[in-house]
Design a protein around this motif. Structure first.
Motif, PDB file in Angstrom:
ATOM      1  N   THR A   1       0.833  -1.201   0.000  1.00 23.39           N
ATOM      2  CA  THR A   1       0.000   0.000   0.000  1.00 23.39           C
ATOM      3  C   THR A   1       0.872   1.257   0.000  1.00 23.39           C
ATOM      4  O   THR A   1       0.561   2.244  -0.671  1.00 23.39           O
ATOM      5  CB  THR A   1      -0.933   0.024   1.223  1.00 23.39           C
ATOM      6  N   GLU A   2       1.958   1.215   0.739  1.00 29.61           N
ATOM      7  CA  GLU A   2       2.898   2.340   0.746  1.00 29.61           C
ATOM      8  C   GLU A   2       3.527   2.526  -0.634  1.00 29.61           C
ATOM      9  O   GLU A   2       3.703   3.662  -1.104  1.00 29.61           O
ATOM     10  CB  GLU A   2       3.991   2.091   1.792  1.00 29.61           C
ATOM     11  N   ASP A   3       3.838   1.414  -1.314  1.00 31.12           N
ATOM     12  CA  ASP A   3       4.389   1.488  -2.680  1.00 31.12           C
ATOM     13  C   ASP A   3       3.388   2.154  -3.629  1.00 31.12           C
ATOM     14  O   ASP A   3       3.768   2.961  -4.482  1.00 31.12           O
ATOM     15  CB  ASP A   3       4.731   0.088  -3.205  1.00 31.12           C
ATOM     16  N   VAL A   4       2.112   1.807  -3.475  1.00 32.05           N
ATOM     17  CA  VAL A   4       1.067   2.403  -4.312  1.00 32.05           C
ATOM     18  C   VAL A   4       0.991   3.907  -4.075  1.00 32.05           C
ATOM     19  O   VAL A   4       0.857   4.699  -5.013  1.00 32.05           O
ATOM     20  CB  VAL A   4      -0.310   1.758  -4.031  1.00 32.05           C
ATOM     21  N   SER A   5       1.098   4.315  -2.814  1.00 35.03           N
ATOM     22  CA  SER A   5       1.000   5.736  -2.476  1.00 35.03           C
ATOM     23  C   SER A   5       2.102   6.560  -3.148  1.00 35.03           C
ATOM     24  O   SER A   5       1.906   7.745  -3.433  1.00 35.03           O
ATOM     25  CB  SER A   5       1.063   5.932  -0.961  1.00 35.03           C
ATOM     26  N   LYS A   6       3.229   5.930  -3.404  1.00 34.44           N
ATOM     27  CA  LYS A   6       4.357   6.647  -4.007  1.00 34.44           C
ATOM     28  C   LYS A   6       4.236   6.770  -5.525  1.00 34.44           C
ATOM     29  O   LYS A   6       5.021   7.475  -6.155  1.00 34.44           O
ATOM     30  CB  LYS A   6       5.666   5.938  -3.665  1.00 34.44           C
ATOM     31  N   GLU A   7       3.262   6.061  -6.102  1.00 33.76           N
ATOM     32  CA  GLU A   7       3.151   6.055  -7.570  1.00 33.76           C
ATOM     33  C   GLU A   7       1.769   6.522  -8.041  1.00 33.76           C
ATOM     34  O   GLU A   7       1.198   5.992  -8.984  1.00 33.76           O
ATOM     35  CB  GLU A   7       3.449   4.652  -8.100  1.00 33.76           C
ATOM     36  N   ILE A   8       1.264   7.544  -7.372  1.00 31.53           N
ATOM     37  CA  ILE A   8      -0.061   8.100  -7.693  1.00 31.53           C
ATOM     38  C   ILE A   8      -0.032   8.949  -8.957  1.00 31.53           C
ATOM     39  O   ILE A   8      -1.053   9.162  -9.587  1.00 31.53           O
ATOM     40  CB  ILE A   8      -0.560   8.964  -6.508  1.00 31.53           C
ATOM     41  N   TYR A   9       1.147   9.400  -9.353  1.00 37.13           N
ATOM     42  CA  TYR A   9       1.243  10.413 -10.413  1.00 37.13           C
ATOM     43  C   TYR A   9       0.468  10.049 -11.675  1.00 37.13           C
ATOM     44  O   TYR A   9       0.213   8.885 -11.971  1.00 37.13           O
ATOM     45  CB  TYR A   9       2.711  10.707 -10.757  1.00 37.13           C
ATOM     46  N   GLU A  10       0.120  11.099 -12.421  1.00 40.69           N
ATOM     47  CA  GLU A  10      -0.871  11.035 -13.502  1.00 40.69           C
ATOM     48  C   GLU A  10      -0.610   9.980 -14.575  1.00 40.69           C
ATOM     49  O   GLU A  10      -1.513   9.251 -14.974  1.00 40.69           O
ATOM     50  CB  GLU A  10      -0.966  12.414 -14.160  1.00 40.69           C
ATOM     51  N   ASN A  11       0.614   9.913 -15.092  1.00 40.79           N
ATOM     52  CA  ASN A  11       0.876   9.095 -16.276  1.00 40.79           C
ATOM     53  C   ASN A  11       1.228   7.636 -15.969  1.00 40.79           C
ATOM     54  O   ASN A  11       1.482   6.861 -16.889  1.00 40.79           O
ATOM     55  CB  ASN A  11       2.006   9.719 -17.100  1.00 40.79           C
ATOM     56  N   ASN A  12       1.270   7.267 -14.717  1.00 47.81           N
ATOM     57  CA  ASN A  12       1.574   5.887 -14.360  1.00 47.81           C
ATOM     58  C   ASN A  12       0.389   4.985 -14.707  1.00 47.81           C
ATOM     59  O   ASN A  12      -0.714   5.181 -14.194  1.00 47.81           O
ATOM     60  CB  ASN A  12       1.888   5.804 -12.866  1.00 47.81           C
ATOM     61  N   ASP A  13       0.594   4.002 -15.581  1.00 47.60           N
ATOM     62  CA  ASP A  13      -0.514   3.122 -15.980  1.00 47.60           C
ATOM     63  C   ASP A  13      -0.744   1.977 -14.987  1.00 47.60           C
ATOM     64  O   ASP A  13      -1.633   1.141 -15.192  1.00 47.60           O
ATOM     65  CB  ASP A  13      -0.287   2.569 -17.384  1.00 47.60           C
ATOM     66  N   CYS A  14       0.075   1.924 -13.930  1.00 47.87           N
ATOM     67  CA  CYS A  14      -0.097   0.967 -12.822  1.00 47.87           C
ATOM     68  C   CYS A  14       0.140  -0.488 -13.218  1.00 47.87           C
ATOM     69  O   CYS A  14      -0.175  -1.401 -12.431  1.00 47.87           O
ATOM     70  CB  CYS A  14      -1.498   1.103 -12.206  1.00 47.87           C
ATOM     71  N   THR A  15       0.660  -0.735 -14.406  1.00 46.21           N
ATOM     72  CA  THR A  15       0.890  -2.124 -14.837  1.00 46.21           C
ATOM     73  C   THR A  15       1.825  -2.863 -13.893  1.00 46.21           C
ATOM     74  O   THR A  15       1.558  -4.004 -13.484  1.00 46.21           O
ATOM     75  CB  THR A  15       1.470  -2.153 -16.265  1.00 46.21           C
ATOM     76  N   ASN A  16       2.929  -2.224 -13.517  1.00 47.70           N
ATOM     77  CA  ASN A  16       3.886  -2.862 -12.607  1.00 47.70           C
ATOM     78  C   ASN A  16       3.270  -3.143 -11.250  1.00 47.70           C
ATOM     79  O   ASN A  16       3.503  -4.191 -10.647  1.00 47.70           O
ATOM     80  CB  ASN A  16       5.134  -1.979 -12.447  1.00 47.70           C
ATOM     81  N   LEU A  17       2.466  -2.199 -10.772  1.00 46.79           N
ATOM     82  CA  LEU A  17       1.822  -2.388  -9.474  1.00 46.79           C
ATOM     83  C   LEU A  17       0.801  -3.523  -9.515  1.00 46.79           C
ATOM     84  O   LEU A  17       0.696  -4.305  -8.567  1.00 46.79           O
ATOM     85  CB  LEU A  17       1.138  -1.090  -9.042  1.00 46.79           C
ATOM     86  N   ILE A  18       0.067  -3.599 -10.624  1.00 44.07           N
ATOM     87  CA  ILE A  18      -0.914  -4.688 -10.759  1.00 44.07           C
ATOM     88  C   ILE A  18      -0.202  -6.034 -10.826  1.00 44.07           C
ATOM     89  O   ILE A  18      -0.673  -7.034 -10.245  1.00 44.07           O
ATOM     90  CB  ILE A  18      -1.782  -4.461 -12.020  1.00 44.07           C
ATOM     91  N   ASN A  19       0.931  -6.096 -11.494  1.00 46.62           N
ATOM     92  CA  ASN A  19       1.727  -7.336 -11.547  1.00 46.62           C
ATOM     93  C   ASN A  19       2.223  -7.712 -10.154  1.00 46.62           C
ATOM     94  O   ASN A  19       2.217  -8.887  -9.770  1.00 46.62           O
ATOM     95  CB  ASN A  19       2.904  -7.169 -12.504  1.00 46.62           C
ATOM     96  N   LYS A  20       2.664  -6.694  -9.390  1.00 42.99           N
ATOM     97  CA  LYS A  20       3.113  -6.940  -8.018  1.00 42.99           C
ATOM     98  C   LYS A  20       1.959  -7.464  -7.170  1.00 42.99           C
ATOM     99  O   LYS A  20       2.132  -8.359  -6.333  1.00 42.99           O
ATOM    100  CB  LYS A  20       3.649  -5.646  -7.395  1.00 42.99           C
ATOM    101  N   LEU A  21       0.785  -6.896  -7.397  1.00 47.70           N
ATOM    102  CA  LEU A  21      -0.392  -7.324  -6.633  1.00 47.70           C
ATOM    103  C   LEU A  21      -0.732  -8.774  -6.946  1.00 47.70           C
ATOM    104  O   LEU A  21      -1.083  -9.546  -6.041  1.00 47.70           O
ATOM    105  CB  LEU A  21      -1.574  -6.409  -6.947  1.00 47.70           C
ATOM    106  N   ASP A  22      -0.625  -9.156  -8.204  1.00 46.95           N
ATOM    107  CA  ASP A  22      -0.885 -10.556  -8.585  1.00 46.95           C
ATOM    108  C   ASP A  22       0.102 -11.487  -7.890  1.00 46.95           C
ATOM    109  O   ASP A  22      -0.266 -12.577  -7.412  1.00 46.95           O
ATOM    110  CB  ASP A  22      -0.785 -10.713 -10.100  1.00 46.95           C
ATOM    111  N   SER A  23       1.357 -11.058  -7.830  1.00 47.00           N
ATOM    112  CA  SER A  23       2.378 -11.863  -7.147  1.00 47.00           C
ATOM    113  C   SER A  23       2.087 -11.953  -5.657  1.00 47.00           C
ATOM    114  O   SER A  23       2.272 -13.008  -5.032  1.00 47.00           O
ATOM    115  CB  SER A  23       3.769 -11.249  -7.363  1.00 47.00           C
TER     116      SER A  23
END
Length: 318
Positions: free
Chosen positions: A252-274
């Motif tokens: 959740t802390e990692d997500v908070s650091k990547e709120i910025y506009e152009n981030n498509d969240c693909t890496n975060l979604i992959n991390k979440l799947d893991s």
């Protein structure tokens, strides 16, 4: 100097003055009416101004022609003016050109007060209308740069989301809620509401095309806020901390650091799947209370995934 041309009060005052001067130069009767029409035609956005101008021009033309016909046939007296209104008002409602109702009625009174109604009056009233609308449209081209205000609001929204998620990551482990949490939520709700109004105005300043990016952005953040509210409700029922809690807190802390506009969240979604696969390999809960708390963690994880997917879909569609 240019900043004054963007102020609505200034635009009304100057456009009215110029319209009256031009009407006087053409020796039109009731030249002040051109100034009043100019004032009424100054709007907040270009698209709104164009819509109002078109509707008002149609309405006034109908009013002038209708008045001319009625006053020639029945005479120009208050009773006939009442008949004019009985016909004119339903027409403006059916054609959805109510913005021209007042102006059209005022122009009709010019013919009502005339002792010699002829073709000149049609030309006079049309000229007043065209001068007033045209001058106002010129000033309507000068509008505030709302994009700059929106960008500032956007950065503030993202910072507040960052703070909310960072606080959630701490609350997951400590079960404590910041004393400013309610104030933070209220401020971001207000900011989103204000930004939505600005986004619509930005879109309405594009005459020949639409720019839905700003509205789409605010809609995306609104959907994410709804998801955050659901995530927040889970904390009311958390009462134990597990290994899984610590892992989810870090994510959740990692997500908070990547709120910025152009981030498509693909890496975060992959991390979440893991992360979800890691949970599946962990030891099963031993008690009912542990099972219920683990279930809440899983719901929190699903909501966090929705938060990321909403952002991913926004980036892909814009």
């Amino acid at each position: 100097m240019m900043k004054y041309f963007k102020d609505k009060t200034f635009k009304m005052a100057i456009s009215a003055t110029i319209a009256i001067i031009i009407a006087d130069a053409f020796k039109l009767h009731f030249s002040v009416t051109a100034g009043i029409i100019a004032i009424l035609s100054v709007q907040d956005t270009k698209k709104e101004a164009l819509k109002v101008a078109g509707g008002r021009l149609i309405a006034t033309t109908i009013a002038i022609v209708l008045s001319f016909a009625l006053y020639i046939i029945l005479g120009n007296n208050p009773v006939v003016f009442g008949i004019f209104l009985l016909i004119f008002i339903p027409i403006t409602k059916s054609l959805q050109i109510g913005d021209g109702l007042v102006v059209g009625s005022v122009l009709s009174t010019h013919l009502l007060s005339s002792s010699n109604i002829n073709l000149y009056w049609i030309l006079n009233e049309e000229a007043l209308t065209i001068i007033g609308i045209s001058i106002a449209m010129i000033f309507n081209l000068y509008t505030d740069s709302l994009e700059d205000i929106f960008e500032k609001n956007k950065e503030e929204i993202e910072e507040k989301y960052r703070q909310i998620l960072s606080d959630m990551s701490v609350t997951l482990v400590t079960h404590t809620v910041p004393i400013y949490e309610q104030k933070l939520f209220l401020s971001v709700e207000k900011l989103i509401s204000e930004s939505k109004i600005i986004a619509k105005k930005i879109n309405d300043n594009y005459i020949l095309k639409n720019n839905y990016y700003y509205l789409n952005y605010i809609n995306m953040r609104t959907m994410q806020l709804d998801t955050i509210r659901r995530m927040k409700k889970h904390f009311l029922r958390f009462n134990m901390t597990y290994e899984q809690t610590g892992i989810l807190s870090k994510f959740t802390e990692d997500v908070s650091k990547e709120i910025y506009e152009n981030n498509d969240c693909t890496n975060l979604i992959n991390k979440l799947d893991s992360l979800r696969k890691t949970y599946e390999l962990m030891e099963l809960p031993k008690t009912r209370e542990e099972f219920e708390n683990r279930a809440l963690l899983f719901q929190f994880l699903n909501d966090l995934e929705e938060f990321l997917v909403i952002k991913k879909e926004f980036v892909e569609s814009n």
